[in-house]
Design a protein around this motif. Structure first.
Motif, PDB file in Angstrom:
ATOM      1  N   ALA A  14       0.833  -1.195   0.000  1.00 31.09           N
ATOM      2  CA  ALA A  14       0.000   0.000   0.000  1.00 31.09           C
ATOM      3  C   ALA A  14       0.871   1.249   0.000  1.00 31.09           C
ATOM      4  N   PHE A  15       0.323   2.331  -0.520  1.00 31.94           N
ATOM      5  CA  PHE A  15       0.921   3.655  -0.398  1.00 31.94           C
ATOM      6  C   PHE A  15      -0.122   4.476   0.343  1.00 31.94           C
ATOM      7  N   LEU A  16       0.064   4.562   1.646  1.00 25.91           N
ATOM      8  CA  LEU A  16      -0.951   5.171   2.485  1.00 25.91           C
ATOM      9  C   LEU A  16      -0.616   6.641   2.747  1.00 25.91           C
ATOM     10  N   GLY A  17      -1.556   7.506   2.422  1.00 23.19           N
ATOM     11  CA  GLY A  17      -1.395   8.920   2.746  1.00 23.19           C
ATOM     12  C   GLY A  17      -2.177   9.214   4.017  1.00 23.19           C
ATOM     13  N   LEU A  18      -1.473   9.758   5.019  1.00 27.37           N
ATOM     14  CA  LEU A  18      -2.124  10.050   6.292  1.00 27.37           C
ATOM     15  C   LEU A  18      -2.278  11.564   6.400  1.00 27.37           C
ATOM     16  N   VAL A  19      -3.516  12.031   6.390  1.00 30.39           N
ATOM     17  CA  VAL A  19      -3.752  13.473   6.427  1.00 30.39           C
ATOM     18  C   VAL A  19      -4.617  13.854   7.616  1.00 30.39           C
ATOM     19  N   GLY A  20      -4.613  15.154   7.908  1.00 28.59           N
ATOM     20  CA  GLY A  20      -5.396  15.679   9.023  1.00 28.59           C
ATOM     21  C   GLY A  20      -4.816  17.013   9.414  1.00 28.59           C
ATOM     22  N   PRO A  21      -5.594  17.840  10.132  1.00 29.90           N
ATOM     23  CA  PRO A  21      -5.101  19.171  10.512  1.00 29.90           C
ATOM     24  C   PRO A  21      -3.895  19.072  11.465  1.00 29.90           C
ATOM     25  N   ASN A  22      -3.232  20.198  11.683  1.00 29.07           N
ATOM     26  CA  ASN A  22      -2.111  20.222  12.628  1.00 29.07           C
ATOM     27  C   ASN A  22      -2.566  19.761  14.006  1.00 29.07           C
ATOM     28  N   GLU A  26      10.552  21.649  -7.285  1.00 28.59           N
ATOM     29  CA  GLU A  26      11.063  20.744  -8.301  1.00 28.59           C
ATOM     30  C   GLU A  26      11.547  19.428  -7.671  1.00 28.59           C
ATOM     31  N   SER A  27      12.356  19.567  -6.615  1.00 25.22           N
ATOM     32  CA  SER A  27      12.866  18.378  -5.916  1.00 25.22           C
ATOM     33  C   SER A  27      11.713  17.583  -5.328  1.00 25.22           C
ATOM     34  N   ARG A  28      10.695  18.315  -4.904  1.00 23.35           N
ATOM     35  CA  ARG A  28       9.537  17.659  -4.300  1.00 23.35           C
ATOM     36  C   ARG A  28       8.874  16.713  -5.306  1.00 23.35           C
ATOM     37  N   GLU A  29       8.693  17.216  -6.517  1.00 16.87           N
ATOM     38  CA  GLU A  29       8.076  16.387  -7.559  1.00 16.87           C
ATOM     39  C   GLU A  29       8.901  15.130  -7.799  1.00 16.87           C
ATOM     40  N   ALA A  30      10.235  15.335  -7.966  1.00 12.67           N
ATOM     41  CA  ALA A  30      11.136  14.207  -8.206  1.00 12.67           C
ATOM     42  C   ALA A  30      11.080  13.220  -7.045  1.00 12.67           C
ATOM     43  N   PHE A  31      10.972  13.773  -5.856  1.00 11.53           N
ATOM     44  CA  PHE A  31      10.933  12.946  -4.663  1.00 11.53           C
ATOM     45  C   PHE A  31       9.699  12.042  -4.654  1.00 11.53           C
ATOM     46  N   TYR A  32       8.553  12.625  -5.022  1.00 12.07           N
ATOM     47  CA  TYR A  32       7.335  11.810  -5.030  1.00 12.07           C
ATOM     48  C   TYR A  32       7.340  10.789  -6.159  1.00 12.07           C
ATOM     49  N   ASP A  33       7.999  11.140  -7.266  1.00 10.74           N
ATOM     50  CA  ASP A  33       8.144  10.143  -8.327  1.00 10.74           C
ATOM     51  C   ASP A  33       8.955   8.954  -7.833  1.00 10.74           C
ATOM     52  N   LEU A  34      10.024   9.261  -7.077  1.00  9.90           N
ATOM     53  CA  LEU A  34      10.871   8.210  -6.517  1.00  9.90           C
ATOM     54  C   LEU A  34      10.055   7.311  -5.581  1.00  9.90           C
ATOM     55  N   LEU A  35       9.256   7.939  -4.707  1.00 17.07           N
ATOM     56  CA  LEU A  35       8.421   7.156  -3.793  1.00 17.07           C
ATOM     57  C   LEU A  35       7.476   6.254  -4.586  1.00 17.07           C
ATOM     58  N   HIS A  36       6.939   6.818  -5.647  1.00 15.15           N
ATOM     59  CA  HIS A  36       6.030   6.072  -6.509  1.00 15.15           C
ATOM     60  C   HIS A  36       6.721   4.827  -7.065  1.00 15.15           C
ATOM     61  N   ASP A  37       7.951   4.988  -7.561  1.00 10.80           N
ATOM     62  CA  ASP A  37       8.724   3.861  -8.093  1.00 10.80           C
ATOM     63  C   ASP A  37       8.970   2.808  -7.022  1.00 10.80           C
ATOM     64  N   LEU A  38       9.377   3.270  -5.847  1.00 10.66           N
ATOM     65  CA  LEU A  38       9.676   2.344  -4.756  1.00 10.66           C
ATOM     66  C   LEU A  38       8.450   1.530  -4.410  1.00 10.66           C
ATOM     67  N   ASN A  39       7.324   2.225  -4.358  1.00 15.36           N
ATOM     68  CA  ASN A  39       6.075   1.557  -4.047  1.00 15.36           C
ATOM     69  C   ASN A  39       5.722   0.528  -5.125  1.00 15.36           C
ATOM     70  N   HIS A  50      -0.683  10.634  -5.361  1.00 13.55           N
ATOM     71  CA  HIS A  50       0.272   9.529  -5.295  1.00 13.55           C
ATOM     72  C   HIS A  50      -0.196   8.339  -4.473  1.00 13.55           C
ATOM     73  N   ALA A  51      -0.962   8.580  -3.436  1.00 14.60           N
ATOM     74  CA  ALA A  51      -1.292   7.482  -2.531  1.00 14.60           C
ATOM     75  C   ALA A  51      -2.351   6.569  -3.142  1.00 14.60           C
ATOM     76  N   THR A  52      -2.340   5.318  -2.703  1.00 13.02           N
ATOM     77  CA  THR A  52      -3.373   4.388  -3.140  1.00 13.02           C
ATOM     78  C   THR A  52      -4.469   4.272  -2.092  1.00 13.02           C
ATOM     79  N   GLU A  53      -4.163   4.804  -0.895  1.00 17.24           N
ATOM     80  CA  GLU A  53      -5.137   4.726   0.185  1.00 17.24           C
ATOM     81  C   GLU A  53      -4.989   5.976   1.046  1.00 17.24           C
ATOM     82  N   ILE A  54      -6.108   6.540   1.463  1.00 17.54           N
ATOM     83  CA  ILE A  54      -6.061   7.743   2.289  1.00 17.54           C
ATOM     84  C   ILE A  54      -6.654   7.448   3.662  1.00 17.54           C
TER      85      ILE A  54
END
Lengths: 255, 347
Positions: A40-48, A182-195, A214-218
């Protein structure tokens, strides 16, 4: 690392059952239940202050729930001692580590420490380190001091450390704070590949757009679980507004 | 700790005697003639140099980890409670007519306090800063009360512990230092990886299954050992300096391993210069060593600020360019750091 992921396909990576946790008498995680499947690629979101970091710490066994149960790779999380299967990049980790005289290679080598706390590194260890450096494109910078890298490069050092560990689960807490777009985009692409290669990822992120892309599950929490499902459904529901609205209510309640 | 030093006195004295007189002593005599420094022929100076060299090794070896965990204050705190330990030893001797070496009670008290301080840091409600300040002054207060509680009779000899002394370095204390140098070096060598991981990224180390608590304990206990064994030369008030100043001087190193080695090297230069100056001009040893250390630190700072790329710093063209633009524009326009960067990146 592919071998191990195949073996563990049937077993949930993380299981949280009615977990609650409070700092003194201030509840931060309240009766949360969820399950994370391998791959899974889990995105964990919520307010501060919604308990995202605490929930992750519960999952990794860094804290014990006051009630309920948390299992990591089938074992009670707090007793889990197979450290090489888990890699964690904590919030602000890259900033804190920025002052020490540590080279890129030294930092990435730390990923092998759970495998070999004393004694010489084997050929396998060295290969894992080299591969990890190559994977995140840091081969040219191995002798540079981590503190002299840009935010994006530093971030990749920490990812390489996780890769060198050949961990099955990668946990990242707001990893791109202070990293340029820019680095952020590349970084998420990398995470995507790893996943895509089978590594399970848990990502805490305040940028909702990134997560839904990017995430497959929220998973959306604000102390309580507000949503657990796929990104498409998440966008359609009111979970986000509810979760953030609840924070407002809590704040008013406090005053 | 009683056991180790006691058995050291019993079993290791003969070989240590041989080492000190026949091997090291003979070497120093040759050195005295070669360098034309007759002072090196005196047994007490030979002991002083050996003690200083040992302190120069173990100080930065433990100090590097402390400094980078931002726990330097712990060394100072433990030194001051070790003073209470000395006073306890003298007090007990006086009251019960025993003849314990005060250094033994200092070891016990310092190691005990080290573990207590670690608990305070981990579970205490007050901030680390405050609790350390409390333990530091508390230890010193206890020491001074115990001294005055015995008609001032034990005040004799306290000066040597407070400010340190080269002339009074006994064979036993050099023996203790040599032993501790072996012990501390071995401990750091064996626990190097977990100690480094815990220092660099404690949370990740914990997630990777390394017991941060135990390695924190190891670190503070090692600090206590270093501080107590170095106390007789450096003095309680100044002993923490050698765990901190050489490390700061060596901060320009690129890798952690190099910074450890550079720290030891800087410390050795510091202590040998300090001891020599102190003997030559009849100055307090501890103070001279510390001032020499600070002098070297200032030199290294000037050196780095002037932008002379040393071997320890990376020598990319980019860096030189930054230095150049810094001098031209009067500010450091290094690569943009979204997190604001940190100071040493511009050194």
């Amino acid at each position: 690392m592919n071998g191990t992921t195949v073996e563990t396909v049937s077993e949930a990576v993380v299981t949280v059952e009615n977990a609650s946790f409070a700092f003194a008498d201030r509840p931060v995680v309240d009766d949360v239940s969820l399950e994370i499947e391998p791959g899974a690629f889990l995105g964990l979101v919520g307010p501060n202050g919604s308990g995202k970091t605490t929930l992750v710490e519960l999952m990794l066994g860094l804290r014990r729930p006051d009630s309920g149960a948390v299992r990591l790779f089938g074992e009670p999380a707090h007793a889990f001692d197979d450290g090489e299967r888990v890699a964690y990049v904590a919030q602000h980790a890259t900033k804190a580590a920025g002052r020490m005289p540590v080279t890129v290679r030294e930092a990435v080598t730390m990923g092998r420490y759970p495998h070999r706390l004393v004694g010489r590194f084997s050929e396998t260890d060295r290969r894992a380190i080299d591969n990890a450096l190559e994977r995140v494109d840091l081969t040219e910078l191995t002798d540079r001091r981590v503190s002299r890298l840009s935010g994006g490069q530093r971030q990749r050092v920490f990812i390489a450390r996780a890769l060198a560990a050949e961990a099955d689960l990668l946990v990242l807490d707001e990893p791109t704070v202070g990293v340029d777009a820019e680095s952020r985009e590349a970084f998420y692409d990398l995470l995507h590949d790893l996943n895509a290669n089978g590594i399970t990822i848990i990502l805490i992120e305040h940028d909702i757009g990134v997560v839904t892309n990017h995430a497959t599950e929220i998973v959306c929490i604000n102390r309580e679980l507000y949503f657990d499902g796929d990104p498409e459904t998440f966008v359609e529901t009111n979970a986000l507004a509810d979760a953030y609205g609840a924070e407002q209510a809590v704040l008013e309640h406090d005053h | 700790m009683f056991g180790t030093t006691a058995s050291l006195t019993l079993f290791a004295f003969a070989p240590f005697d041989w080492f000190l007189d026949d091997l090291y002593g003979a070497f120093m005599e040759v050195l005295a003639r070669v360098l034309g420094m007759p002072a090196l022929e005196y047994a007490f100076m030979q002991r002083a140099y050996l003690a200083a060299i040992c302190i120069g090794i173990i100080g930065p070896l433990v100090g590097t980890f402390l400094v980078h965990r931002e726990m330097s204050m712990i060394a100072d705190t433990l030194a001051h409670t070790a003073f209470a330990g000395v006073a306890v030893g003298l007090f007990v001797n006086n009251a019960l007519s025993l003849s314990l070496a005060p250094i033994h009670s200092a070891l016990v008290v310092a190691v005990g306090t080290a573990l207590l301080v670690e608990l305070l840091v981990q579970y205490g409600d007050v901030s680390t800063d405050t609790s350390l300040a409390m333990v530091l002054t508390g230890g010193f207060a206890l020491g001074s009360v115990l001294i005055t509680a015995t008609d001032g009779g034990i005040a004799v000899g306290i000066d040597a512990y407070l400010f340190g002394s080269l002339a009074t370095v006994s064979k036993a204390s050099v023996g203790l230092l040599v032993f501790m140098t072996g012990l501390v070096s071995a401990a750091v060598a064996v626990a190097y990886r977990p100690l480094l991981y815990v220092t660099f990224d404690a949370t990740a180390a914990r997630a990777a299954g390394i017991s941060v608590t135990w390695y924190n304990r190891l670190m503070v206990v090692l600090t206590a050992l270093v501080v107590v064994s170095a106390m007789q030369v450096m003095g309680v008030i100044l002993v923490a300096a050698l765990l901190v100043i050489p490390v700061a001087t060596a901060d320009g190193s690129r890798s952690f391993k190099r910074s450890l080695l550079a720290g030891v090297l800087v410390a050795e230069i510091t202590v040998v210069t300090g001891v020599t100056l102190s003997y030559q001009y009849g100055l307090a040893a501890g103070g001279t060593i510390v001032l020499t250390g600070i002098g070297l630190y200032v030199l290294s700072l000037v050196y780095r600020r002037l932008g002379v790329p040393t071997r320890m710093q990376h020598r990319t063209g980019r860096w030189r360019l930054n230095k150049l633009s810094e001098r031209i524009h009067g500010d450091a326009t290094a690569e943009p750091k979204a997190d604001g960067g940190s100071d040493d990146e511009r050194r």
